[in-house]
Design an enzyme around this catalytic site. Structure first.
Site, short mmCIF file in Angstrom:
data_model
loop_
_atom_site.label_atom_id
_atom_site.label_comp_id
_atom_site.label_asym_id
_atom_site.label_seq_id
_atom_site.Cartn_x
_atom_site.Cartn_y
_atom_site.Cartn_z
N GLU A 20 0.77 4.60 3.20
CA GLU A 20 1.02 3.16 3.35
C GLU A 20 0.40 2.64 4.62
O GLU A 20 -0.22 3.38 5.37
CB GLU A 20 2.53 2.90 3.40
CG GLU A 20 2.92 2.13 2.21
CD GLU A 20 3.53 0.84 2.24
OE1 GLU A 20 2.87 -0.10 2.73
OE2 GLU A 20 4.62 0.73 1.71
N ASN A 152 8.49 -5.61 2.59
CA ASN A 152 7.21 -4.92 2.56
C ASN A 152 6.07 -5.87 2.90
O ASN A 152 6.19 -7.09 2.82
CB ASN A 152 6.97 -4.36 1.15
CG ASN A 152 6.66 -2.89 1.15
OD1 ASN A 152 5.94 -2.40 2.02
ND2 ASN A 152 7.22 -2.16 0.20
N ASP A 203 3.68 -4.99 -3.08
CA ASP A 203 3.89 -4.02 -2.00
C ASP A 203 3.08 -4.49 -0.79
O ASP A 203 3.23 -5.60 -0.33
CB ASP A 203 3.51 -2.63 -2.49
CG ASP A 203 4.17 -1.51 -1.70
OD1 ASP A 203 4.28 -1.63 -0.46
OD2 ASP A 203 4.58 -0.50 -2.30
#
Length: 295
Positions: A20, A152, A203
């Site tokens: 991420e 997020n 996301d």
């Protein structure tokens, strides 16, 4: 709206559970493996990432510290910390220690004014247990928004007046007006985008040089590009069901996409990898936290 099945290249086949937080910092691409607490970099022209830090807590995201080469501000564990070049953590605050359910920090980004914004989530996904925090230059950590579930992908426009925030579990991208001087939110967040049923959950995100928002869609194997007025402009298909973050090379021509193996029944080389996708637009490098307290 156009749909593109671009030829995605696997840049790093890391087998990461939850890669991420991809950002372009000082001429290299940096990203995290959240659950393993690792920070890594990938430089242009190389195929092997280098580990920059290894923590014993989950690492959600980092931003560089201005004028302190090798230092980072990190959304890690239950709070916000400064990370020195030798890997030492100096905690600024651990607000998720004070929540009613076990929680951790998640994605984060610095804004153009030099503040650091990061979201949180409950480990079990308890609805409404997540928050958005802002870390000011003096090191004060302020909760600016609560009632989220999985906060997020914070992403800012170039002038710092607009913040985009995904609540992944609720399937929404929120748009918040921000006072660039004080960092205060102006009014209530509004829903900017909400993918339909079966179209994945938003996301990680980034804003490109034209002011458009790129959104990774967990569960859909897609990245979407939205105009500032909310129109869906492009959809890019990637060969992994769980893209988690997006980052544009400042020179244009390439979109970096992190993906996850987490929750994938039959993972491939593209699951838990860093992908490169050809695109016609670039994006700004990551902003720095301009903190007075630095390691």
């Amino acid at each position: 709206m156009t749909s593109t099945a671009a030829s995605a290249e696997v840049l790093v086949d890391g087998g990461y559970e939850l890669a991420e937080g991809g950002r372009w910092v000082d001429g290299r691409y940096v990203y995290v493996d959240i659950l393993d607490g690792r920070l890594r970099e990938l430089r242009d022209g190389t195929t092997a990432p280098r580990e920059l830090a290894r923590l014993d807590v989950p690492l959600g995201a980092v931003a560089p510290v201005a004028d302190r080469p090798g230092a980072w501000i990190a959304a890690a564990g239950t709070g916000i910390a400064l990370l020195t070049p030798d890997g030492t953590l100096e905690w600024l605050d651990r607000p998720e220690d004070r929540t009613p359910v076990p929680s951790r920090m998640n994605d984060g980004v610095a804004d153009p004014a030099g503040r650091f914004w990061a979201g949180s989530m409950a480990y079990d996904g308890t609805r409404g247990a997540g928050s958005l925090y802002r870390t000011d230059p003096d090191g004060t950590v302020v909760r600016v928004l609560d009632g989220l579930t999985i906060a997020n992908g914070p992403a800012f426009t170039a002038d710092g007046s607009t913040l985009y925030l995904a609540d992944t579990a609720m399937g929404t991208v929120l748009r918040c007006r921000v006072d660039p001087v004080s960092g205060d939110l102006l009014g209530s967040p509004e829903v900017f985008a909400r993918p339909g049923a079966g179209e994945g959950s938003p996301d990680g995100m980034t804003v490109d040089e034209e002011g458009c928002l790129w959104v990774a869609l967990w569960g859909a194997g897609e990245v979407r590009r939205y105009h500032p007025d909310g129109r869906l402009l492009d959809t890019v298909t990637v060969p992994a069901p769980h893209p988690t973050s997006v980052c544009l090379h400042p020179d244009g021509g390439r979109l970096f996409v992190t993906t996850a193996r987490y929750g994938v029944k039959s993972p491939t080389a593209a699951s838990g990898a860093v992908l490169g996708v050809p695109v016609p637009v670039g994006g700004p490098p990551a902003c720095s936290w301009r903190g007075h307290r630095a390691p």
